[in-house]
Write an enzyme that holds these catalytic residues in place. Structure first.
Site, mmCIF file in Angstrom:
data_model
loop_
_atom_site.group_PDB
_atom_site.id
_atom_site.type_symbol
_atom_site.label_atom_id
_atom_site.label_comp_id
_atom_site.label_asym_id
_atom_site.label_seq_id
_atom_site.Cartn_x
_atom_site.Cartn_y
_atom_site.Cartn_z
ATOM 1 N N SER A 57 0.812 -1.217 0.000
ATOM 2 C CA SER A 57 0.000 0.000 0.000
ATOM 3 C C SER A 57 0.844 1.266 0.000
ATOM 4 O O SER A 57 0.322 2.358 -0.236
ATOM 5 C CB SER A 57 -0.939 0.015 1.220
ATOM 6 O OG SER A 57 -1.885 -1.029 1.144
ATOM 7 N N GLY A 236 -4.486 -1.823 -0.784
ATOM 8 C CA GLY A 236 -3.693 -1.458 -1.956
ATOM 9 C C GLY A 236 -3.391 0.020 -1.940
ATOM 10 O O GLY A 236 -3.909 0.776 -1.113
ATOM 11 N N GLY A 238 -2.884 4.080 -3.398
ATOM 12 C CA GLY A 238 -3.414 5.100 -4.283
ATOM 13 C C GLY A 238 -4.896 5.389 -4.161
ATOM 14 O O GLY A 238 -5.578 4.998 -3.214
ATOM 15 N N CYS A 263 -9.322 -1.525 3.724
ATOM 16 C CA CYS A 263 -8.552 -0.359 3.285
ATOM 17 C C CYS A 263 -8.987 0.082 1.878
ATOM 18 O O CYS A 263 -10.080 0.588 1.720
ATOM 19 C CB CYS A 263 -7.050 -0.644 3.358
ATOM 20 S SG CYS A 263 -6.033 0.849 3.379
ATOM 21 N N LEU A 264 -8.182 -0.120 0.850
ATOM 22 C CA LEU A 264 -8.621 0.206 -0.502
ATOM 23 C C LEU A 264 -9.888 -0.566 -0.837
ATOM 24 O O LEU A 264 -10.773 -0.061 -1.538
ATOM 25 C CB LEU A 264 -7.516 -0.103 -1.513
ATOM 26 C CG LEU A 264 -7.832 0.226 -2.972
ATOM 27 C CD1 LEU A 264 -8.066 1.714 -3.176
ATOM 28 C CD2 LEU A 264 -6.707 -0.258 -3.894
ATOM 29 N N GLN A 267 -12.826 1.371 0.303
ATOM 30 C CA GLN A 267 -13.108 2.470 -0.617
ATOM 31 C C GLN A 267 -13.764 1.967 -1.897
ATOM 32 O O GLN A 267 -14.654 2.617 -2.455
ATOM 33 C CB GLN A 267 -11.818 3.218 -0.923
ATOM 34 C CG GLN A 267 -11.156 3.838 0.302
ATOM 35 C CD GLN A 267 -9.693 4.137 0.079
ATOM 36 O OE1 GLN A 267 -9.261 4.391 -1.040
ATOM 37 N NE2 GLN A 267 -8.906 4.105 1.148
ATOM 38 N N ASN A 305 -3.064 2.534 7.105
ATOM 39 C CA ASN A 305 -2.177 3.036 6.062
ATOM 40 C C ASN A 305 -3.010 3.427 4.854
ATOM 41 O O ASN A 305 -3.249 2.620 3.961
ATOM 42 C CB ASN A 305 -1.135 1.989 5.673
ATOM 43 C CG ASN A 305 -0.237 2.463 4.544
ATOM 44 O OD1 ASN A 305 -0.150 3.665 4.267
ATOM 45 N ND2 ASN A 305 0.433 1.548 3.875
ATOM 46 N N TYR A 308 -6.793 8.043 1.486
ATOM 47 C CA TYR A 308 -8.136 8.303 0.962
ATOM 48 C C TYR A 308 -9.166 7.604 1.841
ATOM 49 O O TYR A 308 -8.854 6.636 2.540
ATOM 50 C CB TYR A 308 -8.265 7.794 -0.477
ATOM 51 C CG TYR A 308 -7.364 8.490 -1.456
ATOM 52 C CD1 TYR A 308 -7.812 9.573 -2.211
ATOM 53 C CD2 TYR A 308 -6.043 8.066 -1.645
ATOM 54 C CE1 TYR A 308 -6.988 10.218 -3.112
ATOM 55 C CE2 TYR A 308 -5.203 8.707 -2.544
ATOM 56 C CZ TYR A 308 -5.681 9.779 -3.277
ATOM 57 O OH TYR A 308 -4.854 10.420 -4.172
ATOM 58 N N HIS A 381 -6.400 -1.788 9.009
ATOM 59 C CA HIS A 381 -5.853 -3.114 8.751
ATOM 60 C C HIS A 381 -6.056 -4.001 9.982
ATOM 61 O O HIS A 381 -5.262 -3.935 10.925
ATOM 62 C CB HIS A 381 -4.358 -3.018 8.426
ATOM 63 C CG HIS A 381 -4.054 -2.359 7.126
ATOM 64 N ND1 HIS A 381 -2.815 -2.434 6.510
ATOM 65 C CD2 HIS A 381 -4.819 -1.613 6.294
ATOM 66 C CE1 HIS A 381 -2.832 -1.759 5.380
ATOM 67 N NE2 HIS A 381 -4.041 -1.252 5.234
ATOM 68 N N GLU A 383 -5.522 -7.053 10.562
ATOM 69 C CA GLU A 383 -4.517 -8.083 10.841
ATOM 70 C C GLU A 383 -3.353 -7.541 11.658
ATOM 71 O O GLU A 383 -2.601 -8.289 12.272
ATOM 72 C CB GLU A 383 -4.006 -8.684 9.524
ATOM 73 C CG GLU A 383 -2.761 -8.066 8.937
ATOM 74 C CD GLU A 383 -2.922 -6.622 8.474
ATOM 75 O OE1 GLU A 383 -1.910 -5.982 8.201
ATOM 76 O OE2 GLU A 383 -4.066 -6.136 8.382
#
Length: 414
Positions: A57, A236, A238, A263-264, A267, A305, A308, A381, A383
């Protein structure tokens, strides 16, 4: 020491960190020689630098670690989150070149040099962190070649913004592969690899899930043809706007099969339901972010982490009878943590969506539950690689969702 002087003997080469706003920091090289451009962010974790350095990420980013000394326990073969680092460059205050730990295989500096990662030490990371907190994440470069501040700043300002880079394709695995469950497999899942961390896959395996990882651009028809019990969307790098293929896949899968995103992935699921995505000023990067679980009333200390995140109010109007009688979205989501209410909105595409987790530092949404589409997602995250393990119940919750348990998240009290 003259920062422009050539190194003598075994002395490290001089290096320069330049920011988009014109701020520059001289230091010493502690990784590979060369230069790298990316977006500068800071990570507040006190330990776990190996997991940070190898987290996919961080692709496209120049990562500054706020803890004063880094590298004292070395690098080992078991804690990496990917086969190779994806970050652009590393910035530290002081790098330990002589680690001492029984599991250590090599020094962090040697690892960075071997992997071709440009790194700089001797930087006032406190001043750098304050700069990023006040002005936000910005473009940056670390160089051992261009030590002229004016020149490097000019090149930074001409560099490509991170939001325009195709980072997910850079870190996703090219071929499908299967990660077996630990023990008897309870469920079989397809995991869309947008830059997955090894620790997340290990936690799914520990929960009894067999995962088939597929590349980030695998279409929904191909996933459904595998007849999975559920689908996982990974973390991931960006901006999710850069991967419309993944959003289209998630949109087609919502309501057809149980989904879980991290996370990503969070989104992506929010975007699939029509939510707006905002870029945070300096993001969340560290292992100590407090998050309120609105379903249990517990505060979880989490590893995060991301730069966005989804805008909860953009998912639809509140349903007052499911939101403590509140009809208008509050300006600060921490209101819900004070009232111990998990509000629900009515989304025109997927029906009811519940806010399940809120960041207690800045009031941003940290978790969503799609009540009519058998899906949930977390922005952090769970984990915890690195970080605390307060949120690992999420992996068992995914199994319970696939088992048809209607209270799969409410039972999350681990």
């Amino acid at each position: 020491m003259n920062p422009l002087a050539a190194p003598a003997g075994n002395q490290p080469a001089p290096a320069l960190l330049a920011l988009e706003n014109g701020r520059c920091f001289f230091g010493r090289s502690c990784g590979a020689l060369g230069e790298a451009f990316g977006e500068a962010v800071f990570n507040t974790s006190m330990i776990g630098y190996q997991e940070v350095v190898t987290d996919p990420s961080y692709a496209g980013q120049v990562v500054a670690l706020t803890y004063p000394q880094v590298g004292n326990y070395g690098m080992n073969a078991r804690d990496g989150q990917a086969p190779h680092p994806a970050l652009e460059a590393l910035v530290v205050g002081d790098l330990c070149r002589t680690p001492s730990h029984w599991q250590s295989d090599e020094a962090l500096g040697d690892y960075l040099a071997r992997e071709g990662v440009v790194a700089i030490e001797g930087v006032d990371t406190r001043a750098l962190t304050l700069c990023l907190r006040e002005e936000g994440a910005m473009r940056a470069a670390v160089s051992t070649e261009d030590l002229d501040p004016e020149s490097l700043v000019e090149r930074v300002r001409a560099s490509r913004p991170i939001g325009e880079r195709d980072l997910v394709a850079q870190v996703s695995r090219g071929q499908p592969r299967t990660i077996p469950a630990r023990g008897a497999a309870r469920r079989r899942v397809v995991a869309v690899d947008c830059g997955e961390k090894a620790g997340i896959m290990e936690c799914l395996a520990a929960a009894g899930v067999e995962c088939e990882l597929v590349p980030w651009d695998t279409p929904a028809t191909s996933i459904l043809a595998r007849d999975p019990d559920g689908v996982f969307f990974s973390n991931g790098p960006g901006d999710p706007a850069a991967i419309p293929q993944v959003t289209a896949c998630a949109r087609e899968l919502l309501g057809q099969v149980p989904l879980f995103g991290i996370c990503l992935g969070n989104q992506v699921l929010a975007t699939a339901a029509g939510a707006s995505i905002e870029k945070l000023a300096f993001g969340h990067h560290g292992g100590n972010e407090p998050v309120m679980n609105l379903l249990t009333g517990r505060t979880e200390v989490t590893a995060q982490n991301h730069n966005y995140g989804p805008v909860f109010s953009s998912l639809g109007p509140l349903v007052p009878e499911l939101s403590g009688g509140v009809a208008e979205h509050p300006g600060d989501l921490r209101v819900w943590s004070e009232r111990r209410i998990a509000p629900v909105v009515m989304n025109p595409q997927v029906g009811r969506v519940r806010l399940t987790h809120v960041n207690l530092n800045d009031g941003t949404p940290e978790g969503l539950q799609f009540l009519d589409a058998r899906a949930f997602s977390l922005q952090y995250h769970p984990e915890a690689r690195p970080g605390p393990t307060d949120a690992r119940y999420a992996f068992d919750a995914f199994v319970r969702l696939m088992d048809g348990d209607p209270e799969y998240l409410e039972q999350g009290r681990a």
